[in-house]
Motif scaffolding. Structure first.
Motif, PDB file in Angstrom:
ATOM      1  N   UNK A  96      12.075   3.767  -4.840  1.00 48.38           N
ATOM      2  CA  UNK A  96      11.563   3.041  -3.718  1.00 48.38           C
ATOM      3  C   UNK A  96      10.480   2.118  -3.871  1.00 48.38           C
ATOM      4  N   UNK A  97       9.609   2.226  -4.821  1.00 46.80           N
ATOM      5  CA  UNK A  97       8.574   1.233  -5.392  1.00 46.80           C
ATOM      6  C   UNK A  97       9.490  -0.167  -5.605  1.00 46.80           C
ATOM      7  N   UNK A  98      10.649  -0.107  -6.318  1.00 45.97           N
ATOM      8  CA  UNK A  98      11.286  -1.275  -6.559  1.00 45.97           C
ATOM      9  C   UNK A  98      11.805  -1.862  -5.430  1.00 45.97           C
ATOM     10  N   UNK A  99      12.374  -1.127  -4.581  1.00 44.32           N
ATOM     11  CA  UNK A  99      12.638  -1.583  -3.293  1.00 44.32           C
ATOM     12  C   UNK A  99      11.738  -2.200  -2.376  1.00 44.32           C
ATOM     13  N   UNK A 100      10.698  -1.730  -2.442  1.00 48.42           N
ATOM     14  CA  UNK A 100       9.527  -2.419  -1.363  1.00 48.42           C
ATOM     15  C   UNK A 100       9.137  -3.593  -2.067  1.00 48.42           C
ATOM     16  N   UNK A 126       0.671  -1.153   0.041  1.00 44.49           N
ATOM     17  CA  UNK A 126       0.080   0.097   0.089  1.00 44.49           C
ATOM     18  C   UNK A 126       0.989   1.361   0.084  1.00 44.49           C
ATOM     19  N   UNK A 127       1.875   1.371   0.593  1.00 43.29           N
ATOM     20  CA  UNK A 127       2.711   2.334   0.704  1.00 43.29           C
ATOM     21  C   UNK A 127       3.364   2.322  -0.687  1.00 43.29           C
ATOM     22  N   UNK A 128       3.969   1.705  -1.438  1.00 45.42           N
ATOM     23  CA  UNK A 128       4.141   1.647  -2.696  1.00 45.42           C
ATOM     24  C   UNK A 128       3.413   1.947  -3.829  1.00 45.42           C
ATOM     25  N   UNK A 129       2.046   1.884  -3.619  1.00 47.66           N
ATOM     26  CA  UNK A 129       1.120   2.454  -4.322  1.00 47.66           C
ATOM     27  C   UNK A 129       0.880   4.035  -4.277  1.00 47.66           C
ATOM     28  N   UNK A 130       1.453   4.549  -3.112  1.00 47.01           N
ATOM     29  CA  UNK A 130       1.467   6.038  -2.892  1.00 47.01           C
ATOM     30  C   UNK A 130       2.313   6.752  -3.487  1.00 47.01           C
ATOM     31  N   UNK A 131       3.427   5.944  -4.153  1.00 47.91           N
ATOM     32  CA  UNK A 131       4.455   6.555  -4.795  1.00 47.91           C
ATOM     33  C   UNK A 131       4.511   6.372  -6.229  1.00 47.91           C
ATOM     34  N   UNK A 132       5.049   7.334  -6.863  1.00 50.15           N
ATOM     35  CA  UNK A 132       5.111   7.345  -8.333  1.00 50.15           C
ATOM     36  C   UNK A 132       5.809   6.224  -8.951  1.00 50.15           C
TER      37      UNK A 132
END
Length: 150
Positions: free
Chosen positions: A33-37, A22-28
């Motif tokens: 950071x999306x790839x890291x998560x 869910x946190x990753x979905x809030x990012x571009x």
């Protein structure tokens, strides 16, 4: 480890991983950071033990016979069938999210059909030829063919 301990441990793990998603979905989408998560989620799921059908049933709020039926139909990925049915936590996390979304939308009567149809739609949309055809259609690169008058 008892079944209760296993259920608590896996429920906590899947809850935590769902929060990371869910946190990753809030990012571009192009944010590093999306790839890291996603990598953390993937790594933790790969290291997670397989899940008993009873634990999965409790986690999804469904009956164990429903979980077994979903495993037979391929809705849930199976890691092992003998000596007992053990399911892949990654597929349980994916299906859990679908089930929650469908319940929020008021779909609960034919949940198996809805989940199965959603997964089938995703599989079709991942097909490269369909994606190309849809892209052509959106760009207006198509020809309308009308039947010839008799």
């Amino acid at each position: 480890m008892s079944v209760v301990d296993e259920r608590e441990s896996l429920t906590t793990l899947l809850d935590d991983l769902a929060k990371l998603q869910k946190v990753a979905e809030t990012l571009s989408p192009d944010d590093e950071r999306v790839r890291d998560l996603a990598a953390v989620v993937s790594h933790r799921l790969a290291a997670a033990p397989p899940m008993r059908a009873s634990v999965t049933a409790t986690l999804l709020g469904l009956s164990e016979p429903t979980i077994r039926a979903w495993a037979r139909r391929g809705v849930l990925r199976v890691r092992s069938r003998k000596p007992r049915l053990l399911l892949d936590p990654a597929s349980v996390l994916e299906i859990r999210r679908l089930v929650e979304d469908l319940r929020r939308a008021g779909q609960s009567g034919s949940l198996l059909d809805e989940v199965f149809n959603h997964l089938a739609d995703e599989q079709l949309l991942a097909e490269p030829s369909l994606a190309e055809s849809l892209g052509q259609m959106h760009r207006g690169e198509y020809v309308v063919r009308r039947p010839r008058p008799s």
